[in-house]
Design an enzyme around this catalytic site. Sequence first.
Site, PDB file in Angstrom:
ATOM      1  N   ARG A 107     -15.697 -20.823   6.706  1.00 36.86           N
ATOM      2  CA  ARG A 107     -15.089 -21.071   5.449  1.00 36.86           C
ATOM      3  C   ARG A 107     -13.843 -21.510   5.210  1.00 36.86           C
ATOM      4  O   ARG A 107     -12.866 -20.507   5.655  1.00 36.86           O
ATOM      5  CB  ARG A 107     -15.717 -19.971   4.417  1.00 36.86           C
ATOM      6  CG  ARG A 107     -15.019 -19.949   3.029  1.00 36.86           C
ATOM      7  CD  ARG A 107     -15.582 -18.968   2.200  1.00 36.86           C
ATOM      8  NE  ARG A 107     -16.999 -19.363   1.852  1.00 36.86           N
ATOM      9  CZ  ARG A 107     -17.656 -18.635   0.806  1.00 36.86           C
ATOM     10  NH1 ARG A 107     -17.096 -17.687   0.234  1.00 36.86           N
ATOM     11  NH2 ARG A 107     -18.912 -19.160   0.564  1.00 36.86           N
ATOM     12  N   HIS A 134     -20.386 -27.545   0.188  1.00 37.22           N
ATOM     13  CA  HIS A 134     -20.937 -26.204   0.262  1.00 37.22           C
ATOM     14  C   HIS A 134     -22.456 -26.312   0.565  1.00 37.22           C
ATOM     15  O   HIS A 134     -23.240 -26.113  -0.043  1.00 37.22           O
ATOM     16  CB  HIS A 134     -20.864 -25.579  -0.990  1.00 37.22           C
ATOM     17  CG  HIS A 134     -21.058 -23.914  -0.558  1.00 37.22           C
ATOM     18  ND1 HIS A 134     -21.262 -23.343   0.673  1.00 37.22           N
ATOM     19  CD2 HIS A 134     -21.007 -22.730  -1.561  1.00 37.22           C
ATOM     20  CE1 HIS A 134     -21.344 -21.919   0.368  1.00 37.22           C
ATOM     21  NE2 HIS A 134     -21.205 -21.469  -0.874  1.00 37.22           N
ATOM     22  N   GLN A 137     -25.278 -23.616   0.753  1.00 41.35           N
ATOM     23  CA  GLN A 137     -25.869 -23.126  -0.657  1.00 41.35           C
ATOM     24  C   GLN A 137     -26.692 -24.206  -1.251  1.00 41.35           C
ATOM     25  O   GLN A 137     -27.882 -23.945  -1.613  1.00 41.35           O
ATOM     26  CB  GLN A 137     -24.613 -23.148  -1.454  1.00 41.35           C
ATOM     27  CG  GLN A 137     -24.728 -22.561  -2.751  1.00 41.35           C
ATOM     28  CD  GLN A 137     -25.177 -21.012  -3.009  1.00 41.35           C
ATOM     29  OE1 GLN A 137     -24.522 -20.186  -2.496  1.00 41.35           O
ATOM     30  NE2 GLN A 137     -26.346 -21.003  -3.522  1.00 41.35           N
ATOM     31  N   ASP A 223     -21.099 -23.852 -12.047  1.00 38.22           N
ATOM     32  CA  ASP A 223     -20.354 -23.215 -10.989  1.00 38.22           C
ATOM     33  C   ASP A 223     -18.937 -22.776 -11.577  1.00 38.22           C
ATOM     34  O   ASP A 223     -18.894 -23.370 -12.808  1.00 38.22           O
ATOM     35  CB  ASP A 223     -20.235 -24.046  -9.828  1.00 38.22           C
ATOM     36  CG  ASP A 223     -19.511 -23.300  -8.751  1.00 38.22           C
ATOM     37  OD1 ASP A 223     -19.411 -22.036  -8.753  1.00 38.22           O
ATOM     38  OD2 ASP A 223     -18.769 -23.914  -7.757  1.00 38.22           O
ATOM     39  N   CYS A 263     -24.565 -20.618  -7.995  1.00 45.07           N
ATOM     40  CA  CYS A 263     -24.447 -20.192  -6.791  1.00 45.07           C
ATOM     41  C   CYS A 263     -23.954 -18.854  -6.539  1.00 45.07           C
ATOM     42  O   CYS A 263     -23.905 -18.059  -5.500  1.00 45.07           O
ATOM     43  CB  CYS A 263     -23.635 -21.125  -5.760  1.00 45.07           C
ATOM     44  SG  CYS A 263     -21.769 -21.270  -6.357  1.00 45.07           S
ATOM     45  N   ARG A 291     -30.288 -17.668   0.438  1.00 47.72           N
ATOM     46  CA  ARG A 291     -29.124 -17.998   1.464  1.00 47.72           C
ATOM     47  C   ARG A 291     -29.545 -17.348   2.778  1.00 47.72           C
ATOM     48  O   ARG A 291     -29.384 -17.969   3.814  1.00 47.72           O
ATOM     49  CB  ARG A 291     -27.991 -17.185   0.903  1.00 47.72           C
ATOM     50  CG  ARG A 291     -27.368 -18.098  -0.379  1.00 47.72           C
ATOM     51  CD  ARG A 291     -26.715 -19.441  -0.139  1.00 47.72           C
ATOM     52  NE  ARG A 291     -25.953 -19.498   1.015  1.00 47.72           N
ATOM     53  CZ  ARG A 291     -24.592 -19.429   0.846  1.00 47.72           C
ATOM     54  NH1 ARG A 291     -23.825 -18.890  -0.304  1.00 47.72           N
ATOM     55  NH2 ARG A 291     -23.543 -19.603   1.994  1.00 47.72           N
TER      56      ARG A 291
HETATM   57  N1  NVA Z   1     -16.940 -23.540  -6.135  1.00 43.83           N
HETATM   58  C1  NVA Z   1     -16.758 -22.240  -5.797  1.00 43.83           C
HETATM   59  C2  NVA Z   1     -17.946 -21.734  -4.937  1.00 43.83           C
HETATM   60  C3  NVA Z   1     -18.002 -20.408  -4.570  1.00 43.83           C
HETATM   61  C4  NVA Z   1     -19.041 -19.768  -3.810  1.00 43.83           C
HETATM   62  C5  NVA Z   1     -15.641 -22.185  -4.770  1.00 43.83           C
HETATM   63  O1  NVA Z   1     -15.383 -22.789  -4.008  1.00 43.83           O
HETATM   64  O2  NVA Z   1     -14.925 -21.152  -5.035  1.00 43.83           O
HETATM   65  N1   CP Z   2     -22.200 -18.537  -3.140  1.00 44.99           N
HETATM   66  C1   CP Z   2     -21.598 -18.146  -2.222  1.00 44.99           C
HETATM   67  O1   CP Z   2     -21.252 -18.694  -1.462  1.00 44.99           O
HETATM   68  O2   CP Z   2     -21.074 -16.829  -2.363  1.00 44.99           O
HETATM   69  P1   CP Z   2     -19.790 -16.191  -1.859  1.00 44.99           P
HETATM   70  O3   CP Z   2     -18.692 -16.903  -1.747  1.00 44.99           O
HETATM   71  O4   CP Z   2     -19.965 -14.743  -2.016  1.00 44.99           O
HETATM   72  O5   CP Z   2     -20.295 -16.307  -0.050  1.00 44.99           O
END
Ligand code: NVA
Ligand code: CP
Length: 309
Positions: A107, A134, A137, A223, A263, A291
């Site tokens: 990540r 992502h 997800q 989101d 998500c 997930r």
């Molecule tokens: N779009 C959000 C998703 C978090 C799971 C982010 O990137 O922070």
């Molecule tokens: N939806 C998701 O990826 O959640 P986290 O940021 O908690 O991993």
Amino acid sequence: MTTRSPRHFLQFKDLSREEFDYLFERISWIKARFKAYEPYHPMFDRTLVMIFEKASTRTRLSFEAGMQQLGGSAIYLNTRDSQLGRGEPVEDAAQVISRMCDLVMIRTFEQEIIERFAANSRVPVINGLTNEYHPCQILADIHTFIEHRGPIRGRTVAWIGDSNNMCNTWLQAAELLDFNVHVSTPPGYEVEAERAGLYGTGHFEQFADPVDACRGADLVTTDVWTSMGFEAENEARMKAFADWQVDADMMAVAAPEALFMHCLPAHRGEEVSGEVIDGPHSVVWDEAENRLHAQKALMEYLLLGRLQG
Ligand code: NVA
Ligand code: CP
């Protein structure tokens, strides 16, 4: 240790429609065994390394628990406590890390970082979220849709809010799996086709009014307005996105059986009203649980290939 050229999952279109069909079946199979408390350990003696440059609850938990449930082990690294945060080149880190494990999940910020890592990795690399995508997800989200409503082909998904990593991945999935996405973003936050990695525009339509985007949709989803890494823009975004909250009026014009997904983590009163996320259309808890099952099927596929039964 893998010696053949590894298969990566860096963006949704890295796998074919036919491979996703296999994965959706496999997710169901793995989930059913898990629900029946039947041990399944195809990853015995295998190690997953998880690298987090941003916060996570679901992604970390589902990969870590998933790998353990499959009989393997998972190691957590973050930028703060490893040499990754002290300027070690991504290419060098990839060479070293991939000699000590069987699978890597990352990540991070720019997609380019994970691509450079994968280019130097001996083992499969999975995108656990970047600024652009992502894919894990969306794999879970589409599986959740299929569980509740059957095949997604030909259906309509309404994406309301920011054209972020989730939105881009929905758009890639629509091209690959042949469904439609109605996108409504505030002015200045529209989809950038190149950043989204799209090769055609036939599967999505942009709407100025979010209510119009939701009309007749089989799934309404949104989101956060400010994704991780964009915190400096938060104040401006709160103002710009104020009319893009998914609320009961939007759900009322969607198809009668429409689902709502997010998500998570969610901000009630910002991108979604409490009434919608905690209401009858919402499947966010199934989505979050999936997930786990989706990641297990994905890891198994990338490492061991197609398995029977
Ligand atoms: N779009 C959000 C998703 C978090 C799971 C982010 O990137 O922070
Ligand atoms: N939806 C998701 O990826 O959640 P986290 O940021 O908690 O991993």
